[in-house]
Design an enzyme around this catalytic site. Structure first.
Site, PDB file in Angstrom:
ATOM      1  N   HIS A 196       0.889  -1.082   0.213  1.00 29.82           N
ATOM      2  CA  HIS A 196       0.093  -0.050   0.041  1.00 29.82           C
ATOM      3  C   HIS A 196       0.915   1.193   0.130  1.00 29.82           C
ATOM      4  O   HIS A 196       2.236   1.244   0.299  1.00 29.82           O
ATOM      5  CB  HIS A 196      -0.895   0.033   1.277  1.00 29.82           C
ATOM      6  CG  HIS A 196      -0.234   0.018   2.698  1.00 29.82           C
ATOM      7  ND1 HIS A 196       0.424  -1.095   2.854  1.00 29.82           N
ATOM      8  CD2 HIS A 196       0.052   1.065   3.289  1.00 29.82           C
ATOM      9  CE1 HIS A 196       0.895  -0.783   4.287  1.00 29.82           C
ATOM     10  NE2 HIS A 196       0.654   0.412   4.413  1.00 29.82           N
ATOM     11  N   ALA A 197       0.274   2.296  -0.305  1.00 32.46           N
ATOM     12  CA  ALA A 197       0.814   3.531  -0.247  1.00 32.46           C
ATOM     13  C   ALA A 197      -0.120   4.825   0.244  1.00 32.46           C
ATOM     14  O   ALA A 197      -1.273   4.158   0.698  1.00 32.46           O
ATOM     15  CB  ALA A 197       1.588   4.184  -1.512  1.00 32.46           C
TER      16      ALA A 197
END
Length: 297
Positions: free
Chosen positions: A68-69
């Protein structure tokens, strides 16, 4: 359907895909969300930069990575993908390598995915459902395991075994039973009660869970820690806040303890409060032990 499967398009599920290394594994997992229109390719680059900066903290349980970011304009809607690799890949995690399952989380904001992560934590903490993800033969079987039919789907899965042939599910159940019995002692006390020791430090009634972005693995860890506090009967007395590394440094002075991964602990450095490294973010037993050390339960 559960909140988890609501975010997982069947077209964003791929089984037994090849990957040479963690970069290719993360990119393939992200490509599934690009293909379904949930993200742009820029989000994949952001995920890879995050891992390069903070290390393999996204490997939150044995064999499982949650890539994820931060939310940005490259995310068009909150979504998940599911990638099972044909061969496990080393991500560089000291305890949870190698990785065979990679899910990408794309969050359009900081709240829409919270229920999904709570549901995912439940799946990964269940040995039978976790094993069923390794053997699912189709996207629909994956969705069944992750969704409301998960327990039924897991009934047909073979129990996980270690190198000696012992059933992993039986071992996990035994550990959970022993831990369940031990929680009775915690339920008889409170954070305030532990502070009656003249050498104890009064509780600030706050626990921080920390990851690189404050919205993926830290939320997952928060969910599991909250389950521990619920079993102790301490939920009314302690708050748990998921946050990122930068914010954690400023908030540490207001917390009793920080729960995080080994990689993020190195990034944080000395913050003036105890930092407990958690290897398996779905393990209530491991988190229970960490909190007992801090609160002298």
């Amino acid at each position: 359907m559960s909140q988890l499967t609501d975010l997982l398009d069947p077209a964003a599920i791929q089984l037994d895909a090849p990957a040479a290394d963690r970069t290719e594994a993360i990119r393939r997992s992200g490509d599934l969300l690009v293909a379904t229109g949930a993200i742009d390719a820029a989000y994949i680059d952001a995920m890879l930069r995050t891992v390069e900066e903070h290390g393999p903290y996204i490997v939150i349980t044995p064999g499982f990575a949650l890539a994820h970011a931060r939310p940005d304009e490259s995310v068009h809607r909150t979504a998940l993908s599911f990638l099972r690799l044909s061969e496990p890949v080393v991500f560089g995690h000291e305890a949870n390598d190698p990785v065979q399952l990679v899910m990408t989380l794309a969050a359009a904001d900081e709240s829409a995915h919270r229920e999904a992560l709570a549901a995912l934590a439940g799946v990964l903490a269940d040995p039978e459902r976790r094993q069923a993800l390794d053997t699912a033969a189709s996207a629909q079987e994956v969705l069944a395991v992750l969704g409301d039919q998960g327990e039924a789907a897991a009934d047909g899965a073979a129990p996980a075994t270690d190198a000696d042939g012992a059933a992993g599910a039986d071992r996990a159940a035994g550990a959970a039973d022993a831990w369940s019995a031990s929680t009775a002692g915690a339920a008889r006390t409170t954070p305030a009660a532990t502070a009656t020791d003249p050498e104890a430090i009064p509780s600030k009634n706050l626990i921080l869970t920390v990851c690189g972005n404050g919205l993926g693995t830290s939320l997952f860890l928060k969910n599991t820690a909250e389950q521990v506090l619920d079993r102790w009967g301490w939920a009314p007395y302690l708050s748990i806040e998921a946050t990122d590394t930068i914010s954690a440094k400023g908030k540490a002075k207001d917390a009793d303890v920080i729960l995080t991964s080994g990689a993020i602990a190195q990034t944080l450095g000395e913050v003036g409060v105890p930092v407990e490294v958690i290897q398996n973010f779905s393990s209530q037993v491991e988190i229970d032990a960490a909190l007992r050390r801090r609160y002298a339960v």
